[in-house]
Design an enzyme around this catalytic site. Structure first.
Site, PDB file in Angstrom:
ATOM      1  N   HIS A 290       0.875  -1.191   0.000  1.00  0.00           N
ATOM      2  CA  HIS A 290       0.000   0.000   0.000  1.00  0.00           C
ATOM      3  C   HIS A 290       0.905   1.232   0.000  1.00  0.00           C
ATOM      4  CE1 HIS A 290      -3.795   2.028   1.633  1.00  0.00           C
ATOM      5  NE2 HIS A 290      -2.891   2.893   2.060  1.00  0.00           N
TER       6      HIS A 290
ATOM      7  N   CYS B 251      -4.189  10.319   4.793  1.00  0.00           N
ATOM      8  CA  CYS B 251      -4.778   9.999   6.088  1.00  0.00           C
ATOM      9  C   CYS B 251      -4.833  11.285   6.892  1.00  0.00           C
ATOM     10  CB  CYS B 251      -3.919   8.949   6.790  1.00  0.00           C
ATOM     11  SG  CYS B 251      -4.417   8.681   8.500  1.00  0.00           S
TER      12      CYS B 251
ATOM     13  N   ASN C 175      -2.744   7.833  -2.594  1.00  0.00           N
ATOM     14  CA  ASN C 175      -2.158   6.531  -2.942  1.00  0.00           C
ATOM     15  C   ASN C 175      -1.655   6.598  -4.376  1.00  0.00           C
ATOM     16  OD1 ASN C 175      -4.742   6.015  -1.121  1.00  0.00           O
ATOM     17  ND2 ASN C 175      -3.323   4.350  -0.768  1.00  0.00           N
TER      18      ASN C 175
HETATM   19  P1  HMG Z   1     -11.762   6.981  21.107  1.00  0.00           P
HETATM   20  O1  HMG Z   1     -12.255   8.371  21.275  1.00  0.00           O
HETATM   21  O2  HMG Z   1     -10.567   6.541  21.886  1.00  0.00           O
HETATM   22  O3  HMG Z   1     -12.962   5.926  21.332  1.00  0.00           O
HETATM   23  O4  HMG Z   1     -11.483   6.779  19.536  1.00  0.00           O
HETATM   24  P2  HMG Z   1     -13.749   5.540  22.638  1.00  0.00           P
HETATM   25  O5  HMG Z   1     -13.870   4.046  22.614  1.00  0.00           O
HETATM   26  O6  HMG Z   1     -13.175   6.212  23.842  1.00  0.00           O
HETATM   27  O7  HMG Z   1     -15.208   6.160  22.376  1.00  0.00           O
HETATM   28  C1  HMG Z   1     -15.452   7.552  22.347  1.00  0.00           C
HETATM   29  C2  HMG Z   1     -16.790   7.797  21.651  1.00  0.00           C
HETATM   30  O8  HMG Z   1     -16.681   7.414  20.282  1.00  0.00           O
HETATM   31  C3  HMG Z   1     -17.949   6.981  22.239  1.00  0.00           C
HETATM   32  O9  HMG Z   1     -19.123   7.747  22.056  1.00  0.00           O
HETATM   33  C4  HMG Z   1     -18.014   5.793  21.331  1.00  0.00           C
HETATM   34  O10 HMG Z   1     -19.279   5.189  21.271  1.00  0.00           O
HETATM   35  C5  HMG Z   1     -17.670   6.429  19.972  1.00  0.00           C
HETATM   36  P3  HMG Z   1     -19.772   8.577  23.287  1.00  0.00           P
HETATM   37  O11 HMG Z   1     -20.008   7.539  24.363  1.00  0.00           O
HETATM   38  O12 HMG Z   1     -18.745   9.606  23.677  1.00  0.00           O
HETATM   39  O13 HMG Z   1     -21.023   9.152  22.658  1.00  0.00           O
HETATM   40  N1  HMG Z   1     -17.075   5.437  19.061  1.00  0.00           N
HETATM   41  C6  HMG Z   1     -17.565   5.148  17.835  1.00  0.00           C
HETATM   42  N2  HMG Z   1     -18.614   5.648  17.148  1.00  0.00           N
HETATM   43  C7  HMG Z   1     -18.839   5.102  15.922  1.00  0.00           C
HETATM   44  N3  HMG Z   1     -18.072   4.124  15.370  1.00  0.00           N
HETATM   45  C8  HMG Z   1     -17.017   3.625  16.033  1.00  0.00           C
HETATM   46  C9  HMG Z   1     -16.736   4.149  17.321  1.00  0.00           C
HETATM   47  N4  HMG Z   1     -15.781   3.880  18.222  1.00  0.00           N
HETATM   48  C10 HMG Z   1     -16.003   4.668  19.275  1.00  0.00           C
HETATM   49  N5  HMG Z   1     -16.272   2.678  15.485  1.00  0.00           N
HETATM   50  C11 HMG Z   1     -11.242   5.376  17.619  1.00  0.00           C
HETATM   51  C12 HMG Z   1     -10.870   5.596  19.066  1.00  0.00           C
HETATM   52  C13 HMG Z   1     -10.392   4.224  17.108  1.00  0.00           C
HETATM   53  C14 HMG Z   1     -12.706   4.997  17.533  1.00  0.00           C
HETATM   54  C15 HMG Z   1     -11.000   6.694  16.818  1.00  0.00           C
HETATM   55  O14 HMG Z   1      -9.689   7.152  17.086  1.00  0.00           O
HETATM   56  C16 HMG Z   1     -11.159   6.477  15.327  1.00  0.00           C
HETATM   57  O15 HMG Z   1     -12.270   6.256  14.855  1.00  0.00           O
HETATM   58  N6  HMG Z   1     -10.058   6.567  14.555  1.00  0.00           N
HETATM   59  C17 HMG Z   1     -10.093   6.314  13.122  1.00  0.00           C
HETATM   60  C18 HMG Z   1      -9.071   7.142  12.431  1.00  0.00           C
HETATM   61  C19 HMG Z   1      -9.091   6.853  10.936  1.00  0.00           C
HETATM   62  O16 HMG Z   1     -10.107   6.469  10.381  1.00  0.00           O
HETATM   63  N7  HMG Z   1      -7.947   7.067  10.280  1.00  0.00           N
HETATM   64  C20 HMG Z   1      -7.841   6.836   8.856  1.00  0.00           C
HETATM   65  C21 HMG Z   1      -7.874   5.416   8.468  1.00  0.00           C
HETATM   66  S1  HMG Z   1      -6.308   4.588   8.672  1.00  0.00           S
HETATM   67  C22 HMG Z   1      -5.450   4.973   7.223  1.00  0.00           C
HETATM   68  O17 HMG Z   1      -5.890   5.777   6.443  1.00  0.00           O
HETATM   69  C23 HMG Z   1      -4.181   4.214   6.929  1.00  0.00           C
HETATM   70  C24 HMG Z   1      -4.353   3.144   5.851  1.00  0.00           C
HETATM   71  O18 HMG Z   1      -4.802   3.726   4.627  1.00  0.00           O
HETATM   72  C25 HMG Z   1      -3.025   2.409   5.594  1.00  0.00           C
HETATM   73  C26 HMG Z   1      -1.843   3.356   5.355  1.00  0.00           C
HETATM   74  O19 HMG Z   1      -1.919   4.232   4.475  1.00  0.00           O
HETATM   75  O20 HMG Z   1      -0.852   3.168   6.062  1.00  0.00           O
HETATM   76  C27 HMG Z   1      -5.395   2.099   6.284  1.00  0.00           C
HETATM   77 MG    MG Z   2      -3.528   4.686   3.185  1.00  0.00          MG
END
Ligand code: HMG
Ligand code: MG
Length: 300
Positions: A207, A240, A249
């Site tokens: 990737h 990201c 990408n």
């Molecule tokens: P957090 O704040 O630590 O989560 O986030 P939490 O468990 O403490 O929960 C806080 C609140 O979020 C709660 O709600 C949960 O219900 C809610 P409240 O009680 O306050 O109302 N919550 C959610 N709601 C909907 N869907 C969920 C979810 N989880 C918790 N799944 C967390 C931790 C991981 C959820 C957050 O940091 C997050 O969503 N991060 C995602 C970041 C992201 O998407 N980054 C881009 C993708 S990775 C990428 O692009 C790289 C890749 O392409 C490969 C590469 O290029 O290397 C894949």
């Molecule tokens: Mg990526």
């Protein structure tokens, strides 16, 4: 030089690409993009992510995207699931394939998913075991395998035990990410030489983000080492939100142009992918980074 005869492409534009757009894109346009890519022959498409909506607002309509997707037996639609809640939402909305993700850099992982690498692996273990029990196909990403926007260069030895844990948990496919597009071919060779001592070549995908223009050179290195799975995004969209400065990408069009020119089959129609990207470019109101697309516009 021997190259694989056939390459499998994972199209990540609708997820990795659109997650990084600043303007909100409506669900109808996302679905049209995904369906056009499926029609072009893309057999694996990452459609959206069930992450916390406030973390990535562009993916807040994940449930709508999944519930309106035209299912197609020839296409594996994958959604990103960061935790248990993400998996539950994905299952509720009919996902049959998910992607879990962690990183080789502590700082990036902490900023991206608010967890240490170890915490994220424990979390993934639970998510993956439930997914596998439900016959859901699982891809596992390791981000920042070569460099981290906060820590700099990453020692390839850090990637190996993480890959081991993810494959032991039962991941069907491992995607090795150059999240900020900093890898050069010698680094790709060094990491693959290590990974291929331990892990089956059929389970490894690469990737590459193309921030510094080394993406296709890195693919060529992967091909020379026998890797036949690559991620790319239509139009070269992507990045990201937690990797500042990272660009898209490698563009699917540029990758297809190179692979088809080398006589390597992909099963994907380059013209149709280009058409899908040009349509999306109109929606976004800007030119997309793919070099191949730009030659179409200049009719060079
Ligand atoms: P957090 O704040 O630590 O989560 O986030 P939490 O468990 O403490 O929960 C806080 C609140 O979020 C709660 O709600 C949960 O219900 C809610 P409240 O009680 O306050 O109302 N919550 C959610 N709601 C909907 N869907 C969920 C979810 N989880 C918790 N799944 C967390 C931790 C991981 C959820 C957050 O940091 C997050 O969503 N991060 C995602 C970041 C992201 O998407 N980054 C881009 C993708 S990775 C990428 O692009 C790289 C890749 O392409 C490969 C590469 O290029 O290397 C894949
Ligand atoms: Mg990526």
């Amino acid at each position: 030089m021997q190259y694989p005869k056939k390459v499998e492409i994972s199209e990540v534009g609708p997820r990795d690409g659109l997650q990084n757009e600043s303007a909100l894109i409506n669900t109808k346009d996302k679905l049209a993009f995904i369906h056009a890519l499926a029609d072009a022959g893309c057999a694996q498409i990452e459609t959206t992510s069930f992450v916390k909506p406030s973390a990535v607002p562009q993916m807040a309509d994940a449930a709508d995207v999944m519930s309106q997707l035209k299912q197609d037996a020839a296409v594996r639609y994958i959604v990103l699931t960061p935790n248990q809640k993400g998996l539950e939402r994905a299952i509720e909305n009919g996902a049959k394939a998910v992607a879990v993700f962690t990183a080789a850099s502590q700082t990036f992982n902490q900023k991206n998913i608010n967890a240490t690498i170890e915490e994220s692996l424990q979390n993934i273990e639970q998510v993956m075991s439930q997914a596998l029990q439900k016959n859901i196909w699982v891809r596992a990403y390791i981000s920042t395998c070569f460099a981290c926007p906060y820590e700099g260069e990453i020692d390839p030895q850090k990637v190996v035990p993480i890959a081991q844990r993810l494959l032991d948990m039962g991941a069907h496919e491992l995607s090795i990410g150059d999240t900020i597009g900093r890898a050069t071919p010698n680094q790709v060779e060094a990491l693959l030489s290590l990974l291929l001592q331990f892990y089956p070549i059929d389970q490894i995908a690469l990737h590459f983000h193309d921030t510094r223009g080394t993406g296709l050179a890195n693919v060529l290195t992967g091909l020379q080492m026998g890797i036949h799975k690559y991620d790319s995004s239509a139009g070269g969209l992507g990045g990201c939100p937690y990797a500042p400065g990272a660009s898209g990408n490698i563009a699917t069009e540029d990758l297809l142009y190179m692979l088809h020119g080398m006589g390597i089959e992909t099963g994907i129609d380059l013209d149709k992918v280009a058409e899908a990207s040009l349509h999306l470019a109109k929606v976004l109101g800007r030119t997309l980074p793919s070099r191949y697309l730009q030659t179409l516009q200049s009719s060079c």
